[in-house]
Design a protein around this motif. Structure first.
Motif, mmCIF file in Angstrom:
data_model
loop_
_atom_site.group_PDB
_atom_site.id
_atom_site.type_symbol
_atom_site.label_atom_id
_atom_site.label_comp_id
_atom_site.label_asym_id
_atom_site.label_seq_id
_atom_site.Cartn_x
_atom_site.Cartn_y
_atom_site.Cartn_z
ATOM 1 N N ILE A 257 0.857 -1.191 0.000
ATOM 2 C CA ILE A 257 0.000 0.000 0.000
ATOM 3 C C ILE A 257 0.896 1.246 0.000
ATOM 4 C CG2 ILE A 257 -1.743 1.301 1.268
ATOM 5 C CD1 ILE A 257 -2.665 -1.342 2.502
ATOM 6 N N TYR A 258 0.607 2.158 -0.920
ATOM 7 C CA TYR A 258 1.395 3.393 -1.051
ATOM 8 C C TYR A 258 0.831 4.425 -0.087
ATOM 9 C CZ TYR A 258 4.176 6.861 -3.670
ATOM 10 O OH TYR A 258 5.100 7.814 -4.053
ATOM 11 N N VAL A 259 1.626 4.776 0.938
ATOM 12 C CA VAL A 259 1.130 5.609 2.026
ATOM 13 C C VAL A 259 2.053 6.799 2.295
ATOM 14 C CG1 VAL A 259 -0.018 3.692 3.214
ATOM 15 C CG2 VAL A 259 2.382 4.212 3.734
ATOM 16 N N GLU A 260 1.494 7.768 3.017
ATOM 17 C CA GLU A 260 2.294 8.855 3.560
ATOM 18 C C GLU A 260 2.922 8.381 4.874
ATOM 19 O OE1 GLU A 260 -0.037 12.353 4.107
ATOM 20 O OE2 GLU A 260 -0.531 12.567 1.980
ATOM 21 N N ILE A 261 4.257 8.395 4.943
ATOM 22 C CA ILE A 261 4.956 8.019 6.168
ATOM 23 C C ILE A 261 5.400 9.296 6.860
ATOM 24 C CG2 ILE A 261 6.929 6.781 7.147
ATOM 25 C CD1 ILE A 261 6.820 4.872 4.806
ATOM 26 N N PRO A 262 4.890 9.577 8.057
ATOM 27 C CA PRO A 262 5.223 10.836 8.746
ATOM 28 C C PRO A 262 6.734 11.055 8.845
ATOM 29 C CG PRO A 262 3.470 9.703 9.918
ATOM 30 C CD PRO A 262 3.939 8.752 8.847
ATOM 31 N N GLY A 263 7.173 12.225 8.351
ATOM 32 C CA GLY A 263 8.592 12.562 8.396
ATOM 33 C C GLY A 263 9.363 12.089 7.192
ATOM 34 N N TYR A 264 8.729 11.360 6.288
ATOM 35 C CA TYR A 264 9.380 10.834 5.090
ATOM 36 C C TYR A 264 8.482 11.076 3.889
ATOM 37 C CZ TYR A 264 12.345 8.314 8.434
ATOM 38 O OH TYR A 264 13.199 8.002 9.463
ATOM 39 N N ASN B 40 6.438 9.514 0.463
ATOM 40 C CA ASN B 40 5.561 8.352 0.327
ATOM 41 C C ASN B 40 6.348 7.095 -0.035
ATOM 42 O OD1 ASN B 40 3.703 10.387 0.650
ATOM 43 N ND2 ASN B 40 2.321 9.625 -0.939
ATOM 44 N N TYR B 41 6.013 6.003 0.649
ATOM 45 C CA TYR B 41 6.624 4.700 0.375
ATOM 46 C C TYR B 41 5.565 3.624 0.541
ATOM 47 C CZ TYR B 41 11.474 6.470 0.759
ATOM 48 O OH TYR B 41 12.651 7.133 0.579
ATOM 49 N N LYS B 42 5.994 2.374 0.347
ATOM 50 C CA LYS B 42 5.147 1.234 0.679
ATOM 51 C C LYS B 42 4.977 1.159 2.194
ATOM 52 C CE LYS B 42 6.688 -1.544 -3.269
ATOM 53 N NZ LYS B 42 7.295 -2.836 -3.692
ATOM 54 N N LEU B 43 3.841 0.619 2.623
ATOM 55 C CA LEU B 43 3.529 0.567 4.047
ATOM 56 C C LEU B 43 4.599 -0.177 4.852
ATOM 57 C CD1 LEU B 43 1.537 1.160 6.345
ATOM 58 C CD2 LEU B 43 0.322 -0.942 5.745
ATOM 59 N N ASN B 44 5.110 -1.294 4.331
ATOM 60 C CA ASN B 44 6.073 -2.055 5.119
ATOM 61 C C ASN B 44 7.421 -1.354 5.249
ATOM 62 O OD1 ASN B 44 6.974 -2.569 2.464
ATOM 63 N ND2 ASN B 44 7.725 -4.602 3.020
ATOM 64 N N THR B 45 7.663 -0.326 4.433
ATOM 65 C CA THR B 45 8.906 0.436 4.549
ATOM 66 C C THR B 45 8.931 1.247 5.841
ATOM 67 O OG1 THR B 45 9.008 0.612 2.136
ATOM 68 C CG2 THR B 45 10.420 2.097 3.375
ATOM 69 N N ALA B 46 7.760 1.582 6.374
ATOM 70 C CA ALA B 46 7.703 2.334 7.637
ATOM 71 C C ALA B 46 8.390 1.563 8.755
ATOM 72 C CB ALA B 46 6.250 2.633 8.004
ATOM 73 N N GLY C 142 0.173 0.995 -9.331
ATOM 74 C CA GLY C 142 1.027 2.069 -9.817
ATOM 75 C C GLY C 142 2.482 1.680 -9.662
ATOM 76 N N SER C 143 3.355 2.538 -10.135
ATOM 77 C CA SER C 143 4.788 2.280 -10.022
ATOM 78 C C SER C 143 5.523 3.607 -9.924
ATOM 79 C CB SER C 143 5.285 1.491 -11.240
ATOM 80 O OG SER C 143 6.669 1.215 -11.125
ATOM 81 N N TYR C 144 6.502 3.666 -9.015
ATOM 82 C CA TYR C 144 7.263 4.896 -8.790
ATOM 83 C C TYR C 144 8.752 4.591 -8.747
ATOM 84 C CZ TYR C 144 2.762 6.911 -7.497
ATOM 85 O OH TYR C 144 1.458 7.347 -7.508
ATOM 86 N N SER C 145 9.538 5.502 -9.272
ATOM 87 C CA SER C 145 10.991 5.352 -9.260
ATOM 88 C C SER C 145 11.492 5.272 -7.815
ATOM 89 C CB SER C 145 11.643 6.546 -9.969
ATOM 90 O OG SER C 145 13.045 6.468 -9.878
ATOM 91 N N GLY C 146 12.328 4.289 -7.540
ATOM 92 C CA GLY C 146 12.884 4.121 -6.206
ATOM 93 C C GLY C 146 11.951 3.418 -5.238
ATOM 94 N N VAL C 147 10.735 3.141 -5.668
ATOM 95 C CA VAL C 147 9.751 2.478 -4.809
ATOM 96 C C VAL C 147 9.299 1.164 -5.415
ATOM 97 C CG1 VAL C 147 7.492 2.686 -3.673
ATOM 98 C CG2 VAL C 147 8.960 4.701 -3.931
ATOM 99 N N GLY C 148 9.076 1.159 -6.725
ATOM 100 C CA GLY C 148 8.619 -0.042 -7.410
ATOM 101 C C GLY C 148 7.115 -0.084 -7.531
ATOM 102 N N SER C 149 6.567 -1.268 -7.735
ATOM 103 C CA SER C 149 5.126 -1.442 -7.905
ATOM 104 C C SER C 149 4.412 -1.271 -6.571
ATOM 105 C CB SER C 149 4.816 -2.835 -8.471
ATOM 106 O OG SER C 149 5.409 -2.996 -9.747
#
Length: 317
Positions: free
Chosen positions: A106-113, A115-121, A282-289
């Motif tokens: 899930i592509y989310v807003e990570i506070p202080g960072y 947007n990334y995938k949820l598990n990146t938090a 979707g897909s984003y550079s540095g993040v992937g699908s």
């Protein structure tokens, strides 16, 4: 003929004997449980989950208990991403347990960072940043967390069910799971069961994996509640302790485990976020699908589900 005084004296003596027998029985059971717990704990040796996590848990305003359950493959590293992200909610008043699975992409807003995938938090800031991220994106408070290393999962399953856990494997599975599984009903050991739960190399991807994870949890719960499973709980609990990080006290863990095991239904209600029809790819550079989701729709579904609606009602209204 015995006097009334003699009969009272004999009755008191019998009462003392019953109390003594009960005391010895309880003492023996506690001693057995402690021995089994310690023997399970020793099985890990010096191998244990690394990391020292902070967590500013917030209680649910309705008195329910929300626990963030995270499964990681640490491989001895202090920082890792989490394959499994679930929210278990226990209602102490009704003994009802509900389980929510969050898709890791899930592509989310990570506070202080950014947007990334949820598990990146979790990778960036452990369970506390993941808690903040879930609160920020879904407006849900979480009181407790529990991180479990997959090694502990494998070991505890083998203790609980030496002959394996029965599972209907839907298809051949082998890619990136460390085992090779063939279709059909069969008993899976700890490593095989973990591989089954983690498999995602097919058209269903993470959606299929989340469904299998939920099936595995139900199967494990049924096994624990069996007569043989109950006797193995102390050793199982001891074996997994070195592979767990949590902000729960031992008493909290026992209380919550009791509530889950004694919940009203063996097949607990489950919800997957995102719900059907609320996402795209979707897909984003540095993040992937990634999964791009409708946060308003999913937040409503999540809250409806946690407030008592069935999974189908919560997902479609």
């Amino acid at each position: 003929m015995d006097s009334r005084l003699d009969r009272k004296t004999k009755k008191r003596k019998r009462g003392r004997k019953v109390i003594l027998v009960l005391f010895l029985l309880i003492f023996s059971l506690l001693g057995y449980a402690a021995y089994q717990f310690y023997s399970g704990y020793k099985m890990a040796g010096n191998d244990q989950l690394q990391g020292d996590y902070k967590f500013n848990g917030v209680k649910d305003e309705n008195g329910k208990v929300n626990v963030l359950l995270l499964g990681v493959d640490s491989r001895g590293e202090e920082k890792s991403r989490t394959d499994t992200m679930m929210l278990a909610q226990i209602d102490p008043k009704t003994n009802e347990t509900r389980l929510v699975s969050f898709m890791r992409d899930i592509y989310v807003e990570i506070p202080g960072y950014k947007n990334y995938k949820l598990n990146t938090a979790f990778y960036l800031g452990g369970p506390e940043l993941l808690r903040k991220t879930i609160k920020h994106n879904f407006d849900i408070d979480i009181q407790y967390f529990m991180v479990v290393d997959f090694k502990g999962f494998e070991q505890s399953v083998d203790i609980l069910a030496p002959e394996g856990i029965e599972m209907d494997v839907e298809k051949a599975m082998s890619e990136n799971i460390g085992v090779s599984l063939q279709p059909g009903v069969q008993n899976l050991n700890g490593k095989e069961l973990l591989g089954y739960a983690r498999f995602r190399a097919d058209a269903e991807g993470d959606f299929g994996r989340v469904e299998r994870q939920q099936k595995v949890i139900n199967a494990l719960k049924d096994e624990v509640l069996s007569i043989g499973g109950v006797t193995k709980l102390p050793k199982m609990a001891g074996s997994i302790q070195p592979y767990i990080k949590t902000n729960m006290s031992k008493l909290d863990q026992i209380s919550i485990a009791k509530d889950i095991l004694l919940s009203n239904t063996s097949d607990m209600d489950k919800l997957t976020i995102p719900v059907e029809g609320s996402y795209g790819f979707g897909s984003y550079s540095g993040v992937g699908s990634v999964l791009e989701i409708d946060f308003e729709q999913n937040t409503k579904a999540l809250k409806d589900f946690l407030n008592g609606k069935s999974p189908d009602e919560a997902a479609t209204e």
